[in-house]
Design a protein around this motif. Structure first.
Motif, mmCIF file in Angstrom:
data_model
loop_
_atom_site.group_PDB
_atom_site.id
_atom_site.type_symbol
_atom_site.label_atom_id
_atom_site.label_comp_id
_atom_site.label_asym_id
_atom_site.label_seq_id
_atom_site.Cartn_x
_atom_site.Cartn_y
_atom_site.Cartn_z
ATOM 1 N N UNK A 108 0.846 -1.192 0.000
ATOM 2 C CA UNK A 108 0.000 0.000 0.000
ATOM 3 C C UNK A 108 0.882 1.242 0.000
ATOM 4 N N UNK A 109 0.853 1.955 -1.117
ATOM 5 C CA UNK A 109 1.609 3.201 -1.223
ATOM 6 C C UNK A 109 0.790 4.298 -0.559
ATOM 7 N N UNK A 110 1.340 4.876 0.490
ATOM 8 C CA UNK A 110 0.674 5.950 1.231
ATOM 9 C C UNK A 110 0.978 7.313 0.613
ATOM 10 N N UNK A 111 2.224 7.472 0.127
ATOM 11 C CA UNK A 111 2.638 8.775 -0.380
ATOM 12 C C UNK A 111 3.773 8.601 -1.374
ATOM 13 N N UNK A 112 3.713 9.351 -2.465
ATOM 14 C CA UNK A 112 4.800 9.377 -3.436
ATOM 15 C C UNK A 112 5.737 10.512 -3.061
ATOM 16 N N UNK A 113 7.023 10.242 -3.002
ATOM 17 C CA UNK A 113 8.001 11.264 -2.642
ATOM 18 C C UNK A 113 8.594 11.851 -3.915
ATOM 19 N N UNK A 114 8.688 13.149 -3.962
ATOM 20 C CA UNK A 114 9.211 13.832 -5.138
ATOM 21 C C UNK A 114 8.175 14.803 -5.693
ATOM 22 N N UNK A 115 8.522 15.481 -6.770
ATOM 23 C CA UNK A 115 7.614 16.461 -7.375
ATOM 24 C C UNK A 115 6.315 15.821 -7.868
ATOM 25 N N UNK A 116 5.190 16.445 -7.584
ATOM 26 C CA UNK A 116 3.902 15.873 -7.963
ATOM 27 C C UNK A 116 3.727 15.803 -9.478
ATOM 28 N N UNK A 117 4.428 16.631 -10.210
ATOM 29 C CA UNK A 117 4.308 16.607 -11.669
ATOM 30 C C UNK A 117 5.130 15.486 -12.286
ATOM 31 N N UNK A 118 5.921 14.800 -11.495
ATOM 32 C CA UNK A 118 6.809 13.758 -11.998
ATOM 33 C C UNK A 118 6.103 12.403 -12.151
ATOM 34 N N UNK A 119 4.978 12.211 -11.500
ATOM 35 C CA UNK A 119 4.315 10.909 -11.550
ATOM 36 C C UNK A 119 2.986 10.981 -12.307
ATOM 37 N N UNK A 120 2.529 9.841 -12.862
ATOM 38 C CA UNK A 120 1.320 9.818 -13.686
ATOM 39 C C UNK A 120 0.031 9.558 -12.915
ATOM 40 N N UNK A 121 0.060 9.592 -11.601
ATOM 41 C CA UNK A 121 -1.096 9.208 -10.797
ATOM 42 C C UNK A 121 -1.863 10.420 -10.291
ATOM 43 N N UNK A 122 -3.179 10.361 -10.357
ATOM 44 C CA UNK A 122 -3.974 11.452 -9.787
ATOM 45 C C UNK A 122 -4.203 11.220 -8.305
ATOM 46 N N UNK A 123 -4.057 9.986 -7.848
ATOM 47 C CA UNK A 123 -4.111 9.669 -6.417
ATOM 48 C C UNK A 123 -2.699 9.345 -5.959
ATOM 49 N N UNK A 124 -2.377 9.694 -4.747
ATOM 50 C CA UNK A 124 -1.034 9.403 -4.239
ATOM 51 C C UNK A 124 -1.023 8.256 -3.236
ATOM 52 N N UNK A 125 -2.170 7.635 -2.987
ATOM 53 C CA UNK A 125 -2.197 6.460 -2.122
ATOM 54 C C UNK A 125 -3.059 5.386 -2.782
#
Length: 64
Positions: free
Chosen positions: A15-32
């Motif tokens: 279970x990913x609770x939070x993505x670390x790094x710039x929010x524009x760097x990942x393709x997910x609209x949800x971070x968990x």
């Protein structure tokens, strides 16, 4: 229990609770979310290096 994990160490069912790094760097609209094979591949291709995993919400033992 929260733990910072390198993306290379992630496994389906975690279970990913939070993505670390710039929010524009990942393709997910949800971070968990719970990782499946498709999301794991997207995350590995995104350039995000670390995430915070909630071990208490992970499914299984996170091992394959």
């Amino acid at each position: 229990m929260l733990q910072t994990v390198d993306v290379a160490e992630l496994r389906p069912g975690m279970y990913v609770q939070k993505l670390l790094g710039p929010w524009m760097q990942h393709p997910f609209w949800r971070t968990s979310f719970v990782l499946d094979e498709a999301r794991l591949a997207q995350l590995q291709d995104s350039g995000v290096e670390q995430v915070v995993v909630d071990l208490s919400r992970s499914q299984g033992d996170g091992e394959d």
